[in-house]
Design an enzyme around this catalytic site. Structure first.
Site, PDB file in Angstrom:
ATOM      1  N   PRO A  81       0.838  -1.218   0.000  1.00  0.00           N
ATOM      2  CG  PRO A  81      -0.622  -1.520   1.769  1.00  0.00           C
ATOM      3  CD  PRO A  81       0.652  -2.030   1.190  1.00  0.00           C
ATOM      4  CD  GLU A  82       3.902   2.759  -2.904  1.00  0.00           C
ATOM      5  OE1 GLU A  82       4.305   3.688  -2.182  1.00  0.00           O
ATOM      6  OE2 GLU A  82       4.649   1.909  -3.402  1.00  0.00           O
TER       7      GLU A  82
END
Ligand SMILES: [Zn+2]
Length: 271
Positions: free
Chosen positions: A2-3
């Site tokens: 996840p960014e």
């Protein structure tokens, strides 16, 4: 992984169900996350009201009456809002049960995520204290980027992914922002002019905002934080498009190794 956009999408997705709710219970099904979940946590959280949900870099901060719950999704974590009675699936490790009958459920197959609690101001927490400015906030501007690139021989792409200087810009977003700014990823950071930095800051913001908007339209209570940016993927210009024609000039997109990561760029559009 996840960014920043996925974490911000998660924040927006879960906040309506959490805000102003009281915590009825924290159920720990498996405490073995990156750091073991404190067994005293259920007692400390029970009865506290959730004031709001904030984000700092890739940390989600549940601001409670007496402290802050700091959540990180690690490599493979995701959060869902479910009915508290919903049967658990594999890798559902934590349930933050609310007085509404819903629960915030933390799933993390690889268990690099974390769930920590502090009663001190969260910005003083060792994990948050040294974070670089948020790319979507005003301290991150052309002047800042110009200042931190001075004297640095390192490639601009690698500098963008250095979390001590820029927060939350991973491989996808660094590659896409550099394309939009027409800057080659291999250029020495110190060679960027003030105008280059201004263009790059605008591009980083545009790419992150677009990704957040795309996530926000495809996801509701569930955020598939498996690193796939959903519809955003259809709008990519260079990332994982090696050999395919540049959407601007038709030149085949080139892929090369930079550090341990793959970098994608258009040799015609980016200099
Ligand atoms: Zn091109």
């Amino acid at each position: 992984m996840p960014e920043l956009p996925e974490v911000e999408t998660t924040r927006r997705g879960i906040e309506p169900a959490l805000r102003h709710r009281r915590i009825a219970a924290l159920r720990i099904h498996d405490a073995r996350l990156r750091w073991p979940v404190d067994p005293r946590l259920p007692r400390r959280l029970r009865g506290q009201r959730i004031l709001r949900v904030e984000r700092r870099a890739k940390y989600l901060l549940l601001r409670l009456e007496a402290g802050t719950l700091i959540l990180h999704l690690g490599m493979s974590g995701s959060l869902r809002v479910v009915d508290a009675a919903t049967p658990r699936r594999p890798h559902d490790h934590l349930d933050l049960v609310l007085d509404s009958g819903q629960a915030l459920r933390f799933n993390d197959p690889r268990r690099f995520g974390s769930c920590l609690y502090t009663t001190a101001p969260p910005e003083q927490h060792p994990l948050l204290r040294h974070l670089a400015p948020e790319p979507l906030e005003s301290q991150f501007d052309a002047g800042y980027l110009h200042r931190v690139t001075r004297g640095r021989r390192v490639a601009i792409k690698q500098l963008l992914m250095n979390a001590r200087l820029v927060t939350g810009v991973g491989n996808i977003y660094a590659s896409e922002a550099l394309f939009r700014a027409r800057i080659a990823p291999t250029r020495a950071a110190r060679s960027l002019t003030h105008a280059d930095c201004a263009r790059l800051v605008r591009s980083i913001r545009a790419v992150l905002r677009l990704a957040i908007r795309s996530g926000g339209t495809t996801l509701r209570d569930y955020v598939g934080a498996d690193g796939s940016p959903g519809y955003f993927r259809q709008k990519l210009y260079v990332y994982e498009r090696a050999g395919r024609p540049c959407r601007v000039c038709g030149t085949p997109i080139r892929q090369r190794r930079q550090g341990l990561r793959s970098t994608y760029h258009c040799p015609h559009c980016q200099h």
